[in-house]
Design a protein around this motif. Structure first.
Motif, short mmCIF file in Angstrom:
data_model
loop_
_atom_site.label_atom_id
_atom_site.label_comp_id
_atom_site.label_asym_id
_atom_site.label_seq_id
_atom_site.Cartn_x
_atom_site.Cartn_y
_atom_site.Cartn_z
N TYR A 102 36.50 25.61 37.63
CA TYR A 102 36.83 27.01 37.86
C TYR A 102 36.83 27.70 36.50
CZ TYR A 102 38.53 26.40 42.69
OH TYR A 102 38.63 26.15 44.03
N ALA A 103 35.99 28.72 36.35
CA ALA A 103 36.00 29.55 35.13
C ALA A 103 36.73 30.85 35.46
CB ALA A 103 34.58 29.83 34.67
N LEU A 104 37.64 31.27 34.58
CA LEU A 104 38.44 32.46 34.84
C LEU A 104 38.28 33.47 33.71
CD1 LEU A 104 40.30 29.69 35.58
CD2 LEU A 104 41.70 31.47 36.61
N GLU A 105 38.20 34.74 34.07
CA GLU A 105 38.12 35.81 33.08
C GLU A 105 39.13 36.88 33.44
OE1 GLU A 105 37.18 37.56 29.65
OE2 GLU A 105 36.38 35.65 30.35
N PRO A 106 40.16 37.10 32.59
CA PRO A 106 41.21 38.07 32.91
C PRO A 106 40.66 39.48 33.12
CG PRO A 106 41.85 36.72 31.04
CD PRO A 106 40.40 36.44 31.31
N LEU A 107 41.30 40.21 34.04
CA LEU A 107 40.90 41.58 34.33
C LEU A 107 41.75 42.59 33.57
CD1 LEU A 107 40.49 41.11 38.17
CD2 LEU A 107 38.64 41.35 36.51
N LEU A 108 42.84 42.14 32.97
CA LEU A 108 43.76 43.07 32.31
C LEU A 108 43.36 43.37 30.88
CD1 LEU A 108 47.19 41.61 33.52
CD2 LEU A 108 45.74 43.31 34.62
N SER A 109 42.71 42.41 30.21
CA SER A 109 42.31 42.58 28.82
C SER A 109 41.12 41.68 28.55
CB SER A 109 43.46 42.23 27.88
OG SER A 109 43.03 42.21 26.52
N ARG A 110 40.21 42.15 27.71
CA ARG A 110 39.07 41.33 27.31
C ARG A 110 39.20 40.85 25.87
NH1 ARG A 110 36.36 39.91 31.99
NH2 ARG A 110 36.22 41.72 33.35
N ASN A 111 40.29 41.20 25.23
CA ASN A 111 40.52 40.85 23.83
C ASN A 111 41.26 39.52 23.74
OD1 ASN A 111 41.17 40.66 21.14
ND2 ASN A 111 42.32 42.59 21.05
N HIS A 112 40.60 38.50 23.26
CA HIS A 112 41.20 37.17 23.17
C HIS A 112 42.44 37.13 22.28
CE1 HIS A 112 37.12 35.06 24.28
NE2 HIS A 112 37.50 35.99 25.14
N ASN A 113 42.55 38.09 21.38
CA ASN A 113 43.70 38.12 20.47
C ASN A 113 44.88 38.92 21.02
OD1 ASN A 113 42.29 36.63 18.42
ND2 ASN A 113 41.20 38.51 17.87
N ASP A 114 44.70 39.53 22.17
CA ASP A 114 45.76 40.32 22.79
C ASP A 114 46.74 39.38 23.49
OD1 ASP A 114 47.34 42.12 24.16
OD2 ASP A 114 45.68 43.17 25.13
N ASP A 115 48.04 39.59 23.26
CA ASP A 115 49.04 38.75 23.91
C ASP A 115 48.95 38.82 25.43
OD1 ASP A 115 50.09 37.74 21.57
OD2 ASP A 115 51.72 39.21 21.44
N VAL A 116 48.55 39.98 25.97
CA VAL A 116 48.43 40.12 27.43
C VAL A 116 47.31 39.24 27.96
CG1 VAL A 116 47.71 41.71 29.26
CG2 VAL A 116 49.51 42.38 27.67
N TYR A 117 46.24 39.11 27.18
CA TYR A 117 45.13 38.23 27.59
C TYR A 117 45.65 36.80 27.75
CZ TYR A 117 40.54 35.92 27.46
OH TYR A 117 39.43 35.17 27.77
N ARG A 118 46.37 36.30 26.73
CA ARG A 118 46.91 34.94 26.80
C ARG A 118 47.93 34.79 27.91
NH1 ARG A 118 52.07 33.87 26.22
NH2 ARG A 118 52.13 35.29 24.43
N PHE A 119 48.83 35.77 28.06
CA PHE A 119 49.85 35.73 29.09
C PHE A 119 49.21 35.71 30.48
CE2 PHE A 119 53.12 37.32 31.91
CZ PHE A 119 54.32 36.88 31.38
N ALA A 120 48.20 36.56 30.68
CA ALA A 120 47.51 36.62 31.98
C ALA A 120 46.83 35.31 32.30
CB ALA A 120 46.50 37.77 31.98
N MET A 121 46.25 34.66 31.28
CA MET A 121 45.57 33.39 31.53
C MET A 121 46.58 32.29 31.85
SD MET A 121 42.47 33.67 31.82
CE MET A 121 42.56 31.95 32.25
N GLU A 122 47.72 32.28 31.18
CA GLU A 122 48.75 31.28 31.49
C GLU A 122 49.23 31.45 32.94
OE1 GLU A 122 50.55 30.66 26.96
OE2 GLU A 122 51.65 31.88 28.43
N PHE A 123 49.43 32.69 33.33
CA PHE A 123 49.82 32.98 34.72
C PHE A 123 48.73 32.53 35.68
CE2 PHE A 123 49.93 35.57 38.50
CZ PHE A 123 51.28 35.69 38.82
#
Length: 313
Positions: A102-123
């Motif tokens: 399964y490959a996942l790409e967050p919809l909330l942020s596309r910036n890998h350095n953004d804390d929301v990107y990391r948080f969204a992926m952990e969720f």
């Protein structure tokens, strides 16, 4: 963390989650995630939140997943309807001879350095694994997790949480697992329920997204729990409004509660007759009629035809 603080600035209140008709935008989710990052001292909070999203949290879509004839069809359903399911990441599935991914790409942020990107992926990682265990069985596990972002300060939690090798700064966010899981039979296959749920997801709920007003809220509430047709008082309580207010809003839309219930029953009956081999007695029970005779009378009133004539074409 007080819920009111987590929801601050999102336009949402705790009371709005007491009804199944509440719809939340991605912008609101991002606001809540940023609040959680700022307020919480628990580095595993995103994981713990994702683990709470079990298959039944998806309502009608959850029924469709659990009742899929095969696991491959369940995967197809997940990837096709991921955004409708409320997923915070697009999901792409691939398989080779021995492994599936399964490959996942967050919809909330596309910036890998953004804390929301990391948080969204952990969720999303935690939620997807929880979903897989509900569908495949509690012993489901993954072989490897790859993350497109850099290792966070709490990277050690990943190994404990996922029990597999973890790699950061990768080209994609991926969960890899043994492809053999896909070939196992489903735990609870139910072709009748699956056909009904999938048809409703594709046709009726898809159309409902374009509807507005309280009548649309009622339609969605009824379809998220097929077979349950509460009184107008119970529906008003579910929508967190007074029954008189609900009647007034429906009157303004030139429709009655009975009309909406009848519409949903009719559409479900049509789907059952077209796409399943359910008997009139079984359909009557699904639509909360006391017996098959009452269902036949109602169907004839809606369509001018008997159920048997309609099914025969």
């Amino acid at each position: 963390m007080p819920a009111s603080q987590a929801l601050s600035g999102s336009g949402l209140k705790v009371s709005t989650f007491k009804t199944g008709t509440t719809r939340v935008s991605y912008q609101q989710v991002e606001t809540v995630f940023r609040n959680a990052i700022h307020l919480s001292k628990d580095p595993a909070i995103a994981f713990r939140a994702g683990q709470k999203i079990n298959v039944m949290a998806y309502g009608l879509y959850g029924y469709a997943l659990l009742s899929s004839p095969t696991r491959a069809e369940g995967i197809y359903f997940t990837t096709k309807y991921s955004r409708v399911l409320g997923a915070i990441a697009d999901v792409i599935f691939s398989r080779d001879e021995d492994t599936a991914t399964y490959a996942l790409e967050p919809l909330l942020s596309r910036n890998h350095n953004d804390d929301v990107y990391r948080f969204a992926m952990e969720f999303a990682f935690a939620a997807l694994i929880t979903l897989c265990r509900d569908v495949y069985g509690g012993s489901f596990g993954i072989l490897r997790l790859r993350a497109a972002y850099s290792a966070p300060a709490h990277a050690r939690i990943y190994k404990r949480m996922f029990q597999c090798p973890i790699s950061f700064d990768q080209p994609k966010n991926e969960l890899e697992f043994n492809a053999g899981w896909i070939d196992h039979p489903m735990v609870r296959p139910d072709p009748i329920t699956n056909v009904m749920a999938a048809e409703m997801c594709e046709r009726f709920l898809g159309k409902a997204k374009g509807y507005g007003g309280v009548a649309a809220d009622i339609r969605r509430a009824l379809l998220e729990h097929p077979g349950r047709f509460p009184s107008i008082e119970a529906m008003a309580a579910e929508l967190s409004i007074h029954p008189r207010t609900l009647r007034r809003k429906l009157e303004a839309e030139q429709v009655t509660y009975r009309d909406v219930v009848a519409e949903v029953r009719m559409k479900l009956a049509v789907e059952y007759l077209r796409n399943t081999r359910m008997t009139n007695e079984e359909i009557a029970a699904r639509l909360d009629y006391s017996d098959a005779a009452n269902f036949r009378h109602a169907f004839a009133r809606w369509t001018g035809r008997s159920p048997s004539d309609f099914r025969a074409g």
